[in-house]
Scaffold this motif. Structure first.
Motif, PDB file in Angstrom:
ATOM      1  N   ASP A   1      -3.289   7.841  -2.133  1.00 41.12           N
ATOM      2  CA  ASP A   1      -4.584   8.291  -1.619  1.00 41.12           C
ATOM      3  C   ASP A   1      -4.560   9.785  -1.305  1.00 41.12           C
ATOM      4  O   ASP A   1      -5.535  10.504  -1.559  1.00 41.12           O
ATOM      5  CB  ASP A   1      -4.965   7.507  -0.360  1.00 41.12           C
ATOM      6  CG  ASP A   1      -5.531   6.134  -0.678  1.00 41.12           C
ATOM      7  OD1 ASP A   1      -5.965   5.922  -1.827  1.00 41.12           O
ATOM      8  OD2 ASP A   1      -5.535   5.270   0.220  1.00 41.12           O
ATOM      9  N   LEU A   2      -3.462  10.256  -0.746  1.00 43.82           N
ATOM     10  CA  LEU A   2      -3.355  11.677  -0.425  1.00 43.82           C
ATOM     11  C   LEU A   2      -3.336  12.518  -1.703  1.00 43.82           C
ATOM     12  O   LEU A   2      -3.975  13.575  -1.780  1.00 43.82           O
ATOM     13  CB  LEU A   2      -2.099  11.944   0.411  1.00 43.82           C
ATOM     14  CG  LEU A   2      -1.941  11.108   1.688  1.00 43.82           C
ATOM     15  CD1 LEU A   2      -0.703  11.538   2.457  1.00 43.82           C
ATOM     16  CD2 LEU A   2      -3.183  11.215   2.567  1.00 43.82           C
TER      17      LEU A   2
ATOM     18  N   TYR B   1      -4.484  10.268   6.455  1.00 42.90           N
ATOM     19  CA  TYR B   1      -5.693  10.019   5.665  1.00 42.90           C
ATOM     20  C   TYR B   1      -6.849  10.857   6.204  1.00 42.90           C
ATOM     21  O   TYR B   1      -7.615  11.438   5.427  1.00 42.90           O
ATOM     22  CB  TYR B   1      -6.044   8.537   5.689  1.00 42.90           C
ATOM     23  CG  TYR B   1      -7.106   8.165   4.681  1.00 42.90           C
ATOM     24  CD1 TYR B   1      -6.761   7.656   3.433  1.00 42.90           C
ATOM     25  CD2 TYR B   1      -8.463   8.329   4.952  1.00 42.90           C
ATOM     26  CE1 TYR B   1      -7.731   7.326   2.489  1.00 42.90           C
ATOM     27  CE2 TYR B   1      -9.436   8.007   4.025  1.00 42.90           C
ATOM     28  CZ  TYR B   1      -9.069   7.503   2.789  1.00 42.90           C
ATOM     29  OH  TYR B   1     -10.031   7.205   1.873  1.00 42.90           O
ATOM     30  N   TYR B   2      -6.973  10.920   7.526  1.00 42.72           N
ATOM     31  CA  TYR B   2      -8.078  11.692   8.099  1.00 42.72           C
ATOM     32  C   TYR B   2      -7.969  13.159   7.711  1.00 42.72           C
ATOM     33  O   TYR B   2      -8.974  13.803   7.356  1.00 42.72           O
ATOM     34  CB  TYR B   2      -8.110  11.558   9.627  1.00 42.72           C
ATOM     35  CG  TYR B   2      -9.286  12.283  10.221  1.00 42.72           C
ATOM     36  CD1 TYR B   2     -10.519  11.654  10.336  1.00 42.72           C
ATOM     37  CD2 TYR B   2      -9.185  13.616  10.612  1.00 42.72           C
ATOM     38  CE1 TYR B   2     -11.617  12.328  10.837  1.00 42.72           C
ATOM     39  CE2 TYR B   2     -10.283  14.303  11.114  1.00 42.72           C
ATOM     40  CZ  TYR B   2     -11.499  13.662  11.221  1.00 42.72           C
ATOM     41  OH  TYR B   2     -12.593  14.336  11.692  1.00 42.72           O
TER      42      TYR B   2
ATOM     43  N   TYR C   1       0.841  -1.199   0.000  1.00 40.30           N
ATOM     44  CA  TYR C   1       0.000   0.000   0.000  1.00 40.30           C
ATOM     45  C   TYR C   1       0.871   1.243   0.000  1.00 40.30           C
ATOM     46  O   TYR C   1       1.798   1.359   0.805  1.00 40.30           O
ATOM     47  CB  TYR C   1      -0.909  -0.002   1.241  1.00 40.30           C
ATOM     48  CG  TYR C   1      -1.633   1.298   1.482  1.00 40.30           C
ATOM     49  CD1 TYR C   1      -2.524   1.813   0.540  1.00 40.30           C
ATOM     50  CD2 TYR C   1      -1.440   2.020   2.660  1.00 40.30           C
ATOM     51  CE1 TYR C   1      -3.197   3.010   0.764  1.00 40.30           C
ATOM     52  CE2 TYR C   1      -2.114   3.201   2.904  1.00 40.30           C
ATOM     53  CZ  TYR C   1      -2.985   3.698   1.947  1.00 40.30           C
ATOM     54  OH  TYR C   1      -3.642   4.885   2.173  1.00 40.30           O
TER      55      TYR C   1
ATOM     56  N   TYR D   1      -9.614  -0.171   3.117  1.00 41.83           N
ATOM     57  CA  TYR D   1      -9.063   0.730   4.120  1.00 41.83           C
ATOM     58  C   TYR D   1      -7.658   0.344   4.584  1.00 41.83           C
ATOM     59  O   TYR D   1      -7.394   0.184   5.782  1.00 41.83           O
ATOM     60  CB  TYR D   1     -10.017   0.840   5.315  1.00 41.83           C
ATOM     61  CG  TYR D   1     -11.444   1.020   4.881  1.00 41.83           C
ATOM     62  CD1 TYR D   1     -11.840   2.158   4.193  1.00 41.83           C
ATOM     63  CD2 TYR D   1     -12.398   0.024   5.114  1.00 41.83           C
ATOM     64  CE1 TYR D   1     -13.154   2.312   3.757  1.00 41.83           C
ATOM     65  CE2 TYR D   1     -13.717   0.177   4.678  1.00 41.83           C
ATOM     66  CZ  TYR D   1     -14.082   1.321   4.005  1.00 41.83           C
ATOM     67  OH  TYR D   1     -15.387   1.462   3.564  1.00 41.83           O
TER      68      TYR D   1
ATOM     69  N   CYS E   1     -10.818   7.753  14.355  1.00 42.76           N
ATOM     70  CA  CYS E   1      -9.487   7.216  14.056  1.00 42.76           C
ATOM     71  C   CYS E   1      -9.223   5.953  14.869  1.00 42.76           C
ATOM     72  O   CYS E   1      -8.715   4.955  14.342  1.00 42.76           O
ATOM     73  CB  CYS E   1      -8.414   8.274  14.325  1.00 42.76           C
ATOM     74  SG  CYS E   1      -8.359   9.596  13.088  1.00 42.76           S
TER      75      CYS E   1
ATOM     76  N   TYR F   1      -9.089  13.491   4.137  1.00 42.32           N
ATOM     77  CA  TYR F   1     -10.550  13.331   4.057  1.00 42.32           C
ATOM     78  C   TYR F   1     -11.261  14.621   4.479  1.00 42.32           C
ATOM     79  O   TYR F   1     -12.192  15.084   3.802  1.00 42.32           O
ATOM     80  CB  TYR F   1     -10.978  12.148   4.927  1.00 42.32           C
ATOM     81  CG  TYR F   1     -12.291  12.311   5.640  1.00 42.32           C
ATOM     82  CD1 TYR F   1     -13.501  12.120   4.967  1.00 42.32           C
ATOM     83  CD2 TYR F   1     -12.325  12.667   6.988  1.00 42.32           C
ATOM     84  CE1 TYR F   1     -14.713  12.279   5.629  1.00 42.32           C
ATOM     85  CE2 TYR F   1     -13.529  12.825   7.652  1.00 42.32           C
ATOM     86  CZ  TYR F   1     -14.718  12.643   6.979  1.00 42.32           C
ATOM     87  OH  TYR F   1     -15.907  12.807   7.628  1.00 42.32           O
TER      88      TYR F   1
ATOM     89  N   PHE G   1      -5.098   2.050   4.934  1.00 41.57           N
ATOM     90  CA  PHE G   1      -4.448   3.084   5.745  1.00 41.57           C
ATOM     91  C   PHE G   1      -4.684   2.884   7.239  1.00 41.57           C
ATOM     92  O   PHE G   1      -4.067   3.566   8.060  1.00 41.57           O
ATOM     93  CB  PHE G   1      -4.988   4.467   5.350  1.00 41.57           C
ATOM     94  CG  PHE G   1      -6.472   4.614   5.559  1.00 41.57           C
ATOM     95  CD1 PHE G   1      -6.987   4.996   6.792  1.00 41.57           C
ATOM     96  CD2 PHE G   1      -7.362   4.357   4.532  1.00 41.57           C
ATOM     97  CE1 PHE G   1      -8.356   5.109   6.996  1.00 41.57           C
ATOM     98  CE2 PHE G   1      -8.731   4.473   4.722  1.00 41.57           C
ATOM     99  CZ  PHE G   1      -9.230   4.850   5.964  1.00 41.57           C
ATOM    100  N   SER G   2      -5.571   1.956   7.614  1.00 42.95           N
ATOM    101  CA  SER G   2      -6.070   1.891   8.993  1.00 42.95           C
ATOM    102  C   SER G   2      -5.207   1.071   9.938  1.00 42.95           C
ATOM    103  O   SER G   2      -5.593   0.874  11.092  1.00 42.95           O
ATOM    104  CB  SER G   2      -7.498   1.327   8.992  1.00 42.95           C
ATOM    105  OG  SER G   2      -7.514  -0.022   8.554  1.00 42.95           O
TER     106      SER G   2
ATOM    107  N   GLU H   1      -0.413   6.859   9.287  1.00 46.87           N
ATOM    108  CA  GLU H   1      -1.176   6.830   8.041  1.00 46.87           C
ATOM    109  C   GLU H   1      -2.653   7.138   8.275  1.00 46.87           C
ATOM    110  O   GLU H   1      -3.302   7.773   7.434  1.00 46.87           O
ATOM    111  CB  GLU H   1      -0.985   5.482   7.350  1.00 46.87           C
ATOM    112  CG  GLU H   1       0.433   5.313   6.808  1.00 46.87           C
ATOM    113  CD  GLU H   1       0.743   3.915   6.305  1.00 46.87           C
ATOM    114  OE1 GLU H   1       1.876   3.705   5.846  1.00 46.87           O
ATOM    115  OE2 GLU H   1      -0.151   3.039   6.364  1.00 46.87           O
TER     116      GLU H   1
ATOM    117  N   PRO I   1       0.459   4.986   0.714  1.00 46.46           N
ATOM    118  CA  PRO I   1      -0.490   5.983   1.232  1.00 46.46           C
ATOM    119  C   PRO I   1      -0.464   7.294   0.447  1.00 46.46           C
ATOM    120  O   PRO I   1      -1.471   7.996   0.392  1.00 46.46           O
ATOM    121  CB  PRO I   1      -0.048   6.180   2.686  1.00 46.46           C
ATOM    122  CG  PRO I   1       1.370   5.715   2.738  1.00 46.46           C
ATOM    123  CD  PRO I   1       1.485   4.633   1.716  1.00 46.46           C
TER     124      PRO I   1
END
Length: 473
Positions: A195-196, A370-371, A190, A358, A346, A374, A360-361, A366, A192
């Motif tokens: 996604d960002l 991600y938060y 993954y 998901y 979170c 978002y 990133f979780s 990360e 990250p």
């Protein structure tokens, strides 16, 4: 090969192919023929058990859980020593809210296959464990005897974290959770940053206030999108809405994103151009035929709707990425954004072992990054889609279900109905991580649970504060 055997092979292939292309209508037709053929067939017990289990698997995929349950009943009657049949029936019973029966099935599955980490975790999730009724000694023993492979150890760690938290042993809970999350992250491929970057590309692709779409006057059910992050209470929102007489609970559909990507891929490109990147697809998405996109989405979801009512819910959290497209493609859609305290959500995401979604979780840094991304995107959609988003906070909903429920229904143009406050009695299947929790009356016990781990979560809180995100109660 006999004619019946050839027919079986053909029908299996038809069902599989239809499911791969997400044509549920065709899959159900082929599956009905397959069921009829099996019903008239007689053969060795083990072979028939496998056949019924296969029918159960197919039926689960097309959301026919009642038939899936009956098929697994048959498989277990014919081959009671097969742990996987008990596991699969337990999963269906969990979706249907038959939690005590599901626990018994998981008990049997684990007696037959003590190495099944997923069964250990699913059983732990079925109910709130108590000091005098839990599986902690068994789980500790299972972890001590588990193979070194991460797939065996990770779900056991999450099960132990869940049960230790339930009984109030928070330090032990965190130790197991952190160890399980680290091990899962080590075995994920993954990036990250992708996604960002996607958030930035979306903001650039939809920079201005989007033109208000005229009502489409669509015929047939119209969607209510329930979106945001996972573990915000979106399933509770769906259960409240789905308890209304004019709403069909749809569950989590991936169809809107699929329709966007497929239409973007079909956009004209230069000869011999390389396949489009994610950035290319995002840029192209701002110039799609939005009317065609909306029609495509509605056609895709139609076979999955159990009832033809005025509205249906689509609660895939990641649809938050597509708010700008949803607003333009589906002018009659309602968009409900479910929020939760930043630290609460979170932590809630961190404590769940998701399937493939998901990624990133599993790392605190990360999750924080991600938060922040978002929040940035949702603030952008709020600014560019005036009047299209309705926000509901989980904390407000569980503290004032009647008031917030009335406001929610009003926001999606539905009249109040008293049964919406009895969402835990809604018999519709639930196939998400909240399948067990939503069978309980609305509760507030998880609102501040994250505060038990404030010191462990400090790396998240410090980054959110640095990004200007308020963490006050």
């Amino acid at each position: 090969m006999s004619r019946d055997a050839l027919t079986l092979t053909t029908l299996r292939a038809e069902v599989t192919a239809a499911l791969e292309r997400r044509d549920l209508a065709a899959a159900r037709v082929a599956l009905a023929r397959l069921r009829a053929l099996y019903a008239s067939d007689q053969g060795p017990a083990q072979a028939m058990a496998a056949a019924y289990a296969e029918l159960g698997d197919f039926s689960s995929v097309v959301d026919d859980y009642s038939f899936a349950l009956a098929a697994y009943d048959q498989a277990i009657a014919l081959a009671p020593a097969r742990a996987r049949y008990w596991f699969n029936r337990a999963a269906v019973r969990r979706f249907l809210g038959e939690l005590e029966l599901a626990e018994r099935d998981y008990d049997t599955a684990l007696k037959l296959d003590p190495a099944d980490g997923e069964a250990w975790l699913n059983r732990s999730d079925l109910r709130v464990q108590s000091p005098d009724r839990n599986h902690l000694p068994e789980l500790e023993c299972a972890l001590a005897n588990a193979s070194a492979h991460w797939r065996a150890r990770v779900p056991l760690r999450y099960a132990l974290a869940k049960e230790y938290e339930d009984v109030g042993e928070y330090a032990k809970s965190w130790d197991h959770l952190h160890a399980g999350a680290q091990l899962r992250r080590e075995n994920l491929q993954y990036d990250p940053q992708l996604d960002l970057d996607t958030v930035q590309w979306l903001i650039e692709a939809f920079p201005d206030v989007l033109p208000a779409s005229a009502p489409g006057g669509g015929i047939g059910p119209q969607p209510i999108f329930i979106l945001g992050l996972p573990r915000t209470g979106s399933t509770l929102v769906e259960r409240i809405l789905g308890s209304h007489s004019e709403v069909c609970s749809g569950g989590e559909f991936t169809d809107f994103g699929t329709a966007v990507i497929e239409q973007a891929r079909r956009a004209p490109r230069a000869p011999h151009a390389p396949p489009p990147t994610r950035k290319d697809l995002v840029i192209t998405s701002a110039h799609l035929d939005f009317a065609a996109l909306g029609a495509d989405y509605l056609q895709r979801v139609q076979p999955r709707l159990r009832q033809q009512l005025r509205r249906f819910t689509d609660k895939l959290p990641l649809n938050y990425l597509y708010c700008g497209l949803i607003a333009r493609a589906l002018p009659d859609a309602r968009i409900v954004h479910v929020t939760r305290h930043p630290m609460a959500v979170c932590y809630a995401m961190y404590k769940v072992l998701f399937g493939q979604g998901y990624p990133f979780s599993y790392d605190l840094g990360e999750i924080a990054a991600y938060y922040i991304a978002y929040r940035r995107l949702m603030e952008h959609w709020q600014a560019t889609l005036p009047g299209r988003l309705y926000h509901v906070a989980y904390e407000d909903l569980v503290s004032d279900p009647a008031g917030q429920g009335r406001a929610l229904l009003g926001a999606v143009d539905l009249a109040w109905e008293d049964q919406c406050l009895q969402s835990h009695k809604n018999a519709a299947p639930v196939a998400t991580a909240s399948a067990s929790q939503v069978r309980r009356p609305i509760y507030t016990s998880s609102v501040a649970l994250w505060r038990r781990y404030e010191s462990q979560l400090e790396s998240i809180s410090s980054r959110l504060l640095a990004a200007g995100i308020a963490l006050d109660p």
